[in-house]
Motif scaffolding. Structure first.
Motif, PDB file in Angstrom:
ATOM      1  N   ILE A 245       0.864  -1.068   0.064  1.00 40.91           N
ATOM      2  CA  ILE A 245      -0.076  -0.095   0.127  1.00 40.91           C
ATOM      3  C   ILE A 245       0.920   1.018   0.044  1.00 40.91           C
ATOM      4  CG2 ILE A 245      -0.547  -0.024   2.485  1.00 40.91           C
ATOM      5  CD1 ILE A 245      -3.326   0.986   1.816  1.00 40.91           C
ATOM      6  N   SER A 246       0.804   2.064  -1.033  1.00 39.51           N
ATOM      7  CA  SER A 246       1.560   3.287  -1.181  1.00 39.51           C
ATOM      8  C   SER A 246       0.906   4.425  -0.210  1.00 39.51           C
ATOM      9  CB  SER A 246       1.293   3.975  -2.652  1.00 39.51           C
ATOM     10  OG  SER A 246       0.051   4.492  -2.881  1.00 39.51           O
ATOM     11  N   LYS A 247       1.879   5.457  -0.082  1.00 39.39           N
ATOM     12  CA  LYS A 247       1.308   6.641   0.723  1.00 39.39           C
ATOM     13  C   LYS A 247       0.043   7.165   0.266  1.00 39.39           C
ATOM     14  CE  LYS A 247       3.882  10.567   2.314  1.00 39.39           C
ATOM     15  NZ  LYS A 247       5.061  11.218   2.248  1.00 39.39           N
ATOM     16  N   ASP A 248      -0.373   7.170  -1.062  1.00 37.80           N
ATOM     17  CA  ASP A 248      -1.456   7.804  -1.273  1.00 37.80           C
ATOM     18  C   ASP A 248      -2.616   6.729  -1.285  1.00 37.80           C
ATOM     19  OD1 ASP A 248      -1.122   7.750  -4.866  1.00 37.80           O
ATOM     20  OD2 ASP A 248      -1.294   6.022  -3.508  1.00 37.80           O
ATOM     21  N   GLY A 249      -2.307   5.293  -0.796  1.00 39.96           N
ATOM     22  CA  GLY A 249      -3.314   4.448  -0.803  1.00 39.96           C
ATOM     23  C   GLY A 249      -3.568   3.486  -1.655  1.00 39.96           C
ATOM     24  N   SER A 250      -2.597   3.761  -2.656  1.00 39.00           N
ATOM     25  CA  SER A 250      -2.827   2.652  -3.949  1.00 39.00           C
ATOM     26  C   SER A 250      -2.336   1.356  -3.350  1.00 39.00           C
ATOM     27  CB  SER A 250      -1.958   3.084  -5.169  1.00 39.00           C
ATOM     28  OG  SER A 250      -2.292   4.339  -5.501  1.00 39.00           O
ATOM     29  N   THR A 251      -2.918   0.081  -3.478  1.00 42.71           N
ATOM     30  CA  THR A 251      -2.838  -1.065  -3.242  1.00 42.71           C
ATOM     31  C   THR A 251      -2.358  -1.982  -4.495  1.00 42.71           C
ATOM     32  OG1 THR A 251      -5.305  -1.758  -3.423  1.00 42.71           O
ATOM     33  CG2 THR A 251      -4.174  -0.872  -1.367  1.00 42.71           C
ATOM     34  N   ASN A 252      -1.497  -2.979  -4.119  1.00 43.01           N
ATOM     35  CA  ASN A 252      -1.298  -4.134  -4.974  1.00 43.01           C
ATOM     36  C   ASN A 252      -1.297  -5.570  -4.322  1.00 43.01           C
ATOM     37  OD1 ASN A 252      -0.623  -3.255  -7.709  1.00 43.01           O
ATOM     38  ND2 ASN A 252       0.751  -1.725  -6.620  1.00 43.01           N
TER      39      ASN A 252
END
Length: 120
Positions: A51-58
């Motif tokens: 999960i990235s700082k902006d909330g994107s997930t993989n």
């Protein structure tokens, strides 16, 4: 410096659920992406979710649709909700945090690991 502490592992029957938590302390303002790896005995460490700082997930293909990664409002906590667990999900799960400050990246920080065991 950042320290990570995981919790929430345990023993569960196939089809059950567990929620892992990872709490960061220290210089949490420098945390960018967070995520989870897992390692089963005799196997290589596998990336589970990020999960990235902006909330994107993989997610790894093996957990898509079953696991959900999220971050708390204070952004120093991440969670891994694991549903429909399978015996092949049995592994030690490790959280990590990537940090940067003024454009300089720090070495990845790892938690100590928490064991998840799924019985058939």
């Amino acid at each position: 410096q950042v320290q990570l502490e995981e919790s929430g592992g345990g023993l569960v029957q196939a089809g059950g659920s567990l929620r892992l938590s990872c709490v960061a302390s220290g210089s949490i303002f420098s945390i960018d992406a967070m995520g989870w790896y897992r390692q089963a005995p005799g196997k290589q460490r596998e990336l589970v979710a990020t999960i990235s700082k902006d909330g994107s997930t993989n997610y790894a293909d093996s957990v898509k649709g079953r696991f959900t990664i999220s971050r708390g409002n204070a952004r120093n906590t991440e969670y891994l909700q694991m549903n429909s667990l399978k015996p092949e999900d049995t592994a030690a799960y490790y959280c990590y945090a990537d940090r940067s400050l003024y454009g300089s990246k720090f070495p990845r920080t790892w938690g100590q690991g928490t064991q998840v065991t799924v019985s058939s």
